[in-house]
Structures are given as structure tokens and as C-alpha cells.
Design an enzyme around this catalytic site. Structure first.
Site, PDB file in Angstrom:
ATOM      1  N   SER A  11       0.887  -1.149  -0.105  1.00  0.00           N
ATOM      2  CA  SER A  11      -0.075   0.033  -0.160  1.00  0.00           C
ATOM      3  C   SER A  11       0.980   1.448   0.068  1.00  0.00           C
ATOM      4  O   SER A  11       1.694   1.527   1.000  1.00  0.00           O
ATOM      5  CB  SER A  11      -1.067  -0.103   1.141  1.00  0.00           C
ATOM      6  OG  SER A  11      -1.661   1.352   1.202  1.00  0.00           O
ATOM      7  N   HIS A  36      -1.560  -1.126  -4.142  1.00  0.00           N
ATOM      8  CA  HIS A  36      -2.731  -0.589  -3.392  1.00  0.00           C
ATOM      9  C   HIS A  36      -2.603   0.851  -3.083  1.00  0.00           C
ATOM     10  O   HIS A  36      -1.709   1.404  -2.922  1.00  0.00           O
ATOM     11  CB  HIS A  36      -2.781  -1.287  -2.131  1.00  0.00           C
ATOM     12  CG  HIS A  36      -4.226  -1.272  -1.362  1.00  0.00           C
ATOM     13  ND1 HIS A  36      -5.171  -1.763  -1.814  1.00  0.00           N
ATOM     14  CD2 HIS A  36      -4.705  -0.246  -0.458  1.00  0.00           C
ATOM     15  CE1 HIS A  36      -6.418  -1.420  -1.122  1.00  0.00           C
ATOM     16  NE2 HIS A  36      -5.762  -0.377  -0.221  1.00  0.00           N
ATOM     17  N   ASP A  38      -4.665   3.882  -1.567  1.00  0.00           N
ATOM     18  CA  ASP A  38      -5.629   4.511  -0.751  1.00  0.00           C
ATOM     19  C   ASP A  38      -6.063   6.026  -0.831  1.00  0.00           C
ATOM     20  O   ASP A  38      -5.222   6.924  -0.583  1.00  0.00           O
ATOM     21  CB  ASP A  38      -5.053   4.170   0.847  1.00  0.00           C
ATOM     22  CG  ASP A  38      -5.047   2.828   1.196  1.00  0.00           C
ATOM     23  OD1 ASP A  38      -6.215   2.163   0.904  1.00  0.00           O
ATOM     24  OD2 ASP A  38      -4.138   2.455   2.059  1.00  0.00           O
ATOM     25  N   MET A  40      -8.270   8.862   0.219  1.00  0.00           N
ATOM     26  CA  MET A  40      -9.027   9.427   1.331  1.00  0.00           C
ATOM     27  C   MET A  40      -9.299  11.155   1.101  1.00  0.00           C
ATOM     28  O   MET A  40      -8.505  11.667   0.700  1.00  0.00           O
ATOM     29  CB  MET A  40      -8.123   9.335   2.711  1.00  0.00           C
ATOM     30  CG  MET A  40      -7.666   8.009   2.824  1.00  0.00           C
ATOM     31  SD  MET A  40      -6.488   8.002   4.267  1.00  0.00           S
ATOM     32  CE  MET A  40      -5.939   6.188   4.281  1.00  0.00           C
ATOM     33  N   HIS A  69      -8.609   2.034  -3.878  1.00  0.00           N
ATOM     34  CA  HIS A  69      -9.346   1.997  -2.898  1.00  0.00           C
ATOM     35  C   HIS A  69      -9.866   3.288  -2.584  1.00  0.00           C
ATOM     36  O   HIS A  69      -9.110   4.027  -1.902  1.00  0.00           O
ATOM     37  CB  HIS A  69      -8.780   1.295  -1.680  1.00  0.00           C
ATOM     38  CG  HIS A  69      -9.401   1.148  -0.333  1.00  0.00           C
ATOM     39  ND1 HIS A  69      -9.003   0.990   0.824  1.00  0.00           N
ATOM     40  CD2 HIS A  69     -10.737   1.058  -0.138  1.00  0.00           C
ATOM     41  CE1 HIS A  69      -9.630   0.786   1.659  1.00  0.00           C
ATOM     42  NE2 HIS A  69     -11.089   1.125   0.979  1.00  0.00           N
ATOM     43  N   MET A  71     -11.799   5.557  -0.389  1.00  0.00           N
ATOM     44  CA  MET A  71     -12.228   5.977   0.690  1.00  0.00           C
ATOM     45  C   MET A  71     -13.056   7.375   0.885  1.00  0.00           C
ATOM     46  O   MET A  71     -12.415   8.120   1.334  1.00  0.00           O
ATOM     47  CB  MET A  71     -11.406   5.912   1.887  1.00  0.00           C
ATOM     48  CG  MET A  71     -11.091   4.351   2.370  1.00  0.00           C
ATOM     49  SD  MET A  71      -9.693   4.269   3.359  1.00  0.00           S
ATOM     50  CE  MET A  71      -8.374   3.957   1.998  1.00  0.00           C
ATOM     51  N   MET A 140     -12.252  -4.721   5.594  1.00  0.00           N
ATOM     52  CA  MET A 140     -11.233  -3.811   6.305  1.00  0.00           C
ATOM     53  C   MET A 140     -10.954  -4.504   7.764  1.00  0.00           C
ATOM     54  O   MET A 140     -11.886  -4.808   8.534  1.00  0.00           O
ATOM     55  CB  MET A 140     -11.850  -2.449   6.479  1.00  0.00           C
ATOM     56  CG  MET A 140     -12.304  -1.729   5.168  1.00  0.00           C
ATOM     57  SD  MET A 140     -10.573  -1.419   4.506  1.00  0.00           S
ATOM     58  CE  MET A 140      -9.636  -0.593   5.707  1.00  0.00           C
ATOM     59  N   PHE A 146      -6.264   5.467   8.566  1.00  0.00           N
ATOM     60  CA  PHE A 146      -4.628   5.650   8.729  1.00  0.00           C
ATOM     61  C   PHE A 146      -3.963   4.355   8.570  1.00  0.00           C
ATOM     62  O   PHE A 146      -4.416   3.479   9.027  1.00  0.00           O
ATOM     63  CB  PHE A 146      -4.388   6.233  10.068  1.00  0.00           C
ATOM     64  CG  PHE A 146      -4.873   7.779  10.324  1.00  0.00           C
ATOM     65  CD1 PHE A 146      -4.162   8.608  10.196  1.00  0.00           C
ATOM     66  CD2 PHE A 146      -6.500   7.886  10.712  1.00  0.00           C
ATOM     67  CE1 PHE A 146      -4.720   9.958  10.152  1.00  0.00           C
ATOM     68  CE2 PHE A 146      -6.823   8.913  10.746  1.00  0.00           C
ATOM     69  CZ  PHE A 146      -6.083  10.127  10.640  1.00  0.00           C
ATOM     70  N   GLY A 148      -0.689   1.800   9.804  1.00  0.00           N
ATOM     71  CA  GLY A 148      -0.014   1.537  10.832  1.00  0.00           C
ATOM     72  C   GLY A 148      -0.917   1.139  12.080  1.00  0.00           C
ATOM     73  O   GLY A 148      -0.351   1.447  13.208  1.00  0.00           O
ATOM     74  N   ASP A 178      -7.079  -5.707   4.415  1.00  0.00           N
ATOM     75  CA  ASP A 178      -6.523  -4.367   4.535  1.00  0.00           C
ATOM     76  C   ASP A 178      -6.235  -3.770   5.853  1.00  0.00           C
ATOM     77  O   ASP A 178      -7.368  -3.440   6.509  1.00  0.00           O
ATOM     78  CB  ASP A 178      -7.202  -3.301   3.689  1.00  0.00           C
ATOM     79  CG  ASP A 178      -6.702  -1.854   3.171  1.00  0.00           C
ATOM     80  OD1 ASP A 178      -5.321  -1.933   3.753  1.00  0.00           O
ATOM     81  OD2 ASP A 178      -7.005  -1.032   2.590  1.00  0.00           O
ATOM     82  N   GLY A 179      -5.332  -3.494   6.389  1.00  0.00           N
ATOM     83  CA  GLY A 179      -4.861  -2.729   7.793  1.00  0.00           C
ATOM     84  C   GLY A 179      -4.214  -3.715   9.007  1.00  0.00           C
ATOM     85  O   GLY A 179      -4.980  -4.810   8.882  1.00  0.00           O
TER      86      GLY A 179
HETATM   87  C1  DX5 Z   1      -6.619   2.221   6.040  1.00  0.00           C
HETATM   88  C2  DX5 Z   1      -5.699   1.924   5.108  1.00  0.00           C
HETATM   89  C3  DX5 Z   1      -4.534   1.229   5.750  1.00  0.00           C
HETATM   90  C4  DX5 Z   1      -3.137   1.052   4.607  1.00  0.00           C
HETATM   91  C5  DX5 Z   1      -2.547  -0.258   5.209  1.00  0.00           C
HETATM   92  O1  DX5 Z   1      -7.293   3.544   5.886  1.00  0.00           O
HETATM   93  O2  DX5 Z   1      -6.294   1.397   3.951  1.00  0.00           O
HETATM   94  O3  DX5 Z   1      -5.029   0.013   6.177  1.00  0.00           O
HETATM   95  O4  DX5 Z   1      -3.827   0.369   3.489  1.00  0.00           O
HETATM   96  O5  DX5 Z   1      -1.626   0.097   5.985  1.00  0.00           O
HETATM   97  P1  DX5 Z   1      -1.106  -0.884   7.287  1.00  0.00           P
HETATM   98  O6  DX5 Z   1      -0.728  -1.967   6.413  1.00  0.00           O
HETATM   99  O7  DX5 Z   1       0.279   0.040   7.604  1.00  0.00           O
HETATM  100  O8  DX5 Z   1      -2.072  -0.930   8.258  1.00  0.00           O
HETATM  101 ZN    ZN Z   2      -6.756   0.370   1.347  1.00  0.00          ZN
END
Ligand code: DX5
Ligand code: ZN
Length: 219
Positions: A11, A36, A38, A40, A69, A71, A140, A146, A148, A178-179
Site C-alpha cells: 500500500s 494498493h 488508498d 482518502m 481503494h 475511501m 477492512m 490511517f 499503521g 487491508d489494515g
Molecule cells: C486504512 C488504510 C491502511 C493501509 C495499510 O485506511 O487502507 O489499511 O492500506 O496500512 P498498514 O498495512 O500500515 O496497516
Molecule cells: Zn486500502
């Protein structure tokens, strides 16, 4: 079957944005299957990342599968811009205000892979009306917004339920997580039925990204 194959998707949110081209090359050169992305908007989630302009630049410099993705609120409104930017797959949230069936149909009509995302608190039932319209279901494993964050094990049950629904209906969509994905949580998700592993911190944060991707792939 699509879901027979483990796919690792680094990602970009966890990359060093001051050298984005090198970071994309590090992900694809390190064996990442998909990149990937993200997106936002500061409304659907409490963070702002990047949009079509950045994705278009990445597209111009890399042939890697771009897994976008969204969001964002009104993904239907912004959809054409992400198609034009060169996305290969677009995932939209069921919780966002849009005509979900129509948006999914438009993604496929554009020749792209259509994904539907569920937040951790959203039950798998919310995806039921759309299962025959999707190429990917994203469960998810953190509250989005975020990178991490810590993996939420409660989502494993939903992954199992989604895999069971898929088998029961003879469908063929990927199940993506994811996450908080690392080799340990990837193994748990794979055992539950997920095959597409999105990982930010565990890939871009690693000194040896190829090794990190290999560990997630083999977990
Ligand atoms: C959440 C993001 C994160 C990201 C992955 O909004 O979608 O999940 O892609 O980050 P890590 O692998 O650091 O959780
Ligand atoms: Zn994502």
C-alpha cells in the site's frame, strides 16, 4: 478460480512520498503483485491522501496492477477520473452515499475489476445484494483512515462467512484484507479465506521489501 492465488498488494500510503517513483519500483521489483492506492477525502475518513493526479503519474511509470481503494463520499461522482487515471481495479465502500449497484456496474463496464469494501463494523450481509457484481470483497481489518493501526481479529469471522457465502453461491471473487497485515496476521486471514493481502507498514517500512513480501506471500 481467482481466489486460488495469493496476491500481495503493498500500500503506497506507507511510502516515502518524496521519492514516489523509486518507491513504486521498490514495490514491483520486490515482487508486489498489485499496488494498493488508498484514496482518502477527509470526509468519508478523517484523513486526506492523494487523488487521480498521483495515480496517473504512477500509471505512466509502471505497469503494475493498480488497485484503487476509494475511501471517499460520492465515489460515483469521482469514478470517471480514476478510470481515466489508469486504475486496473476500483473498490468502493458500501457505507458511502451512492447507488452501490450502479457504481459497481459502471466499474465493470469500464473494463475494470470491481471491488466492494466493508468497514469492520459493517456486517457481511450488507454485501449480499452485490455479490454477483463484484470481483473483490474487501474486509477492512482496521477502521479506515490511517496506516499503521493494529489488526482487528474480530473481522476473521466475517472473512469466513464471506468465503462460505461465495462457496454456497458458486461465485469467484477475491477476498482482500487491508489494515495491520504482516506475516502473522496474513496467515490468520488466509486460514479464514482471504487471498489478497494489502500491507503498508509491513512492506514499505521494511528494509528488505522483497523479503517482507515473500513472508506475507508464504505465510
Ligand atoms: C486504512 C488504510 C491502511 C493501509 C495499510 O485506511 O487502507 O489499511 O492500506 O496500512 P498498514 O498495512 O500500515 O496497516
Ligand atoms: Zn486500502
Amino acid at each position: 478460480m481467482k481466489f486460488d492465488k495469493r496476491i500481495v498488494a503493498p500500500s503506497l500510503i506507507a511510502a516515502d512520498f518524496s521519492k514516489i517513483g523509486d518507491e513504486v519500483a521498490r514495490a514491483s521489483g520486490g515482487g508486489g503483485d498489485w499496488l494498493h492506492l488508498d484514496v482518502m477525502d477527509g470526509h468519508f475518513v478523517d484523513n486526506i491522501s492523494f487523488g487521480p493526479v498521483l495515480i496517473q503519474s504512477v500509471r505512466g511509470n509502471s505497469g503494475i496492477f493498480l488497485d484503487v481503494h476509494l475511501m471517499i463520499t460520492r465515489p460515483d461522482h469521482y469514478l470517471p477520473r480514476f478510470v481515466a487515471a489508469g486504475a486496473d481495479g476500483i473498490t468502493v465502500h458500501v457505507e458511502a452515499p451512492h447507488e452501490v449497484a450502479q457504481t459497481l456496474r459502471r466499474i465493470r463496464q469500464a473494463g475494470l475489476q470491481a471491488g466492494l469494501a466493508l468497514n469492520p463494523a459493517t456486517p457481511v450481509e450488507a454485501a449480499l445484494p452485490y455479490l454477483d457484481q463484484i470481483d473483490l470483497l474487501l474486509c477492512m481489518t482496521v477502521v479506515p483512515g490511517f496506516g499503521g493501526q493494529a489488526f482487528m481479529p474480530a473481522v476473521l469471522e466475517k472473512i469466513q462467512a464471506a468465503a462460505a457465502l461465495r462457496a454456497g453461491r458458486g461465485l469467484d471473487f477475491h477476498i482482500q484484507v487491508d489494515g495491520g497485515i504482516d506475516p502473522v496476521t496474513a496467515a490468520r486471514c488466509a486460514a479464514a479465506g482471504a487471498n489478497v493481502m494489502v500491507a503498508g507498514s509491513a512492506t514499505f517500512g521494511a528494509d528488505d521489501m522483497a523479503a517482507a513480501i515473500r513472508q506475507i506471500r508464504n505465510a
